[in-house]
Enzyme design. Structure first.
Site, mmCIF file in Angstrom:
data_model
loop_
_atom_site.group_PDB
_atom_site.id
_atom_site.type_symbol
_atom_site.label_atom_id
_atom_site.label_comp_id
_atom_site.label_asym_id
_atom_site.label_seq_id
_atom_site.Cartn_x
_atom_site.Cartn_y
_atom_site.Cartn_z
ATOM 1 C CE LYS A 86 50.606 49.827 -13.536
ATOM 2 N NZ LYS A 86 50.531 50.856 -14.827
ATOM 3 N NE ARG A 97 54.337 47.818 -19.006
ATOM 4 C CZ ARG A 97 55.186 47.643 -17.949
ATOM 5 N NH1 ARG A 97 53.782 48.036 -16.864
ATOM 6 N NH2 ARG A 97 56.312 48.062 -16.845
HETATM 7 N N1 PMM Z 1 53.118 51.236 -15.887
HETATM 8 C C1 PMM Z 1 53.821 51.179 -15.189
HETATM 9 C C2 PMM Z 1 55.641 50.922 -16.252
HETATM 10 N N2 PMM Z 1 55.488 51.083 -17.666
HETATM 11 N N3 PMM Z 1 53.901 51.746 -19.948
HETATM 12 C C3 PMM Z 1 52.021 52.099 -20.292
HETATM 13 N N4 PMM Z 1 52.079 51.451 -21.421
HETATM 14 N N5 PMM Z 1 51.535 51.202 -19.373
HETATM 15 C C4 PMM Z 1 51.356 51.195 -17.747
HETATM 16 O O1 PMM Z 1 50.439 52.124 -17.752
HETATM 17 C C5 PMM Z 1 52.992 50.986 -17.649
HETATM 18 C C6 PMM Z 1 54.262 51.400 -18.002
HETATM 19 C C7 PMM Z 1 54.383 50.687 -13.884
HETATM 20 O O2 PMM Z 1 54.203 49.755 -13.029
HETATM 21 P P1 PMM Z 1 55.246 48.780 -13.133
HETATM 22 O O3 PMM Z 1 56.065 49.628 -12.157
HETATM 23 O O4 PMM Z 1 55.009 47.565 -12.437
HETATM 24 O O5 PMM Z 1 56.208 48.125 -14.416
#
Ligand code: PMM
Length: 281
Positions: free
Chosen positions: A220, A259
């Site tokens: 992030k 994650r």
């Molecule tokens: N961040 C993203 C997408 N899904 N789900 C959860 N539970 N927590 C998060 O911090 C989260 C998520 C965005 O990140 P990406 O675009 O790299 O998937």
């Protein structure tokens, strides 16, 4: 009535490592890389072989400012990937739409991960209650297009905790069993860099709400800004070392899961943190 939690556990004393499989053309860190279903499935297989305990499959980018795909497009993106990868590892479906969650559960997913915590779609909590599956409820203040305008807090940790608790009350009222709920403070969602750091520093306060906690800091923006005063931020693919440090921190502060995009780095960081601190899940 309470029953057994269906939440998976991590291996070797580690928290659960959730490997990210974004089937999107526009995610901030890996947009487009796994957009073809075959590529996404191959990527998920790799993440599983590298030690991911869960594969988190999503078809909607949530980067700040993103436009939403149609429901039909989201289904088209995720369903073949969910179906194929459910035979490889437990799958969570990363969606804010109850219809997509339902179709993904039918196709083999076993966890619902909703970045809106059930707020974006009034049907979501009822669906999850009916299916009896684990639900990751993230802190959310609105869709990506406008979320950064809402990054205003008196005390970010107290405010996020209060809003998470209100969200859980809504989920339990809809019939979701408390042992199926995971909370996520939502790093980067309606948060500025200093909010994310404060939430990480005070993760124990989120833990103290009494639910398993998922930490999603991977790649992030705030990790790209650190130490870069006067220079351009580090690009997303150069944020995996920083992510690994926050992953170790998440273990030490009792997170249920992390994650991540780079599963190899996460597993390594967690093993080092276990060896170094003696803290295990
Ligand atoms: N961040 C993203 C997408 N899904 N789900 C959860 N539970 N927590 C998060 O911090 C989260 C998520 C965005 O990140 P990406 O675009 O790299 O998937």
């Amino acid at each position: 009535m309470t029953g057994a939690s269906l939440l998976p556990a991590g291996r070797a004393g580690r928290p659960v490592v959730m490997g990210v499989v974004n089937v999107t053309p526009d995610s901030f860190s890996d947009g487009g890389e796994w957009f073809r279903p075959d590529d996404a499935v191959a990527h998920g297989r790799d993440l599983s072989a590298q030690g991911a305990d869960v594969l988190d499959i999503g078809g909607e980018s949530t980067r700040p400012g993103a436009e939403r795909p149609s429901e039909a497009e989201e289904l088209r993106r995720v369903l073949p990937v969910v179906e194929a990868l459910s035979a490889v590892a437990p799958v969570s479906i990363d969606t804010m739409r109850a219809s997509v969650a339902a179709a993904a559960l039918d196709a083999g997913a076993s966890i619902v991960n909703d970045v809106s915590g059930g707020h974006a779609d009034p049907e979501m909590a009822h669906l999850v209650a009916e299916r009896g599956v684990p639900f990751v409820a993230m802190h959310w203040r609105g869709h990506s297009k406008h979320m950064q305008e809402r990054a205003r807090y008196d005390d970010v940790v107290a405010d996020v905790c209060r809003e998470l608790v209100a969200g859980v009350e809504m989920l339990l009222a809809a019939g979701i069993a408390p042992e199926q709920v995971v909370l996520d403070p939502g790093f980067g969602f309606s948060k500025l860099a200093h909010h994310n750091w404060e939430l990480l520093r005070r993760l124990d306060e989120v833990r103290a709400l009494g639910y398993p906690v998922l930490v999603g800091t991977s790649r992030k923006k705030f990790l790209g800004l650190v130490g870069r005063e006067g220079r351009e931020e580090r690009p997303p693919l150069d944020r995996d070392v920083a992510t690994a440090v926050t992953t170790a921190h998440a273990l030490v502060h009792g997170a249920w899961g992390v994650r991540v995009h780079d599963v190899v780095a996460a597993v390594d960081a967690l093993d080092v943190a276990v060896a170094l601190t003696g803290v295990r899940r």
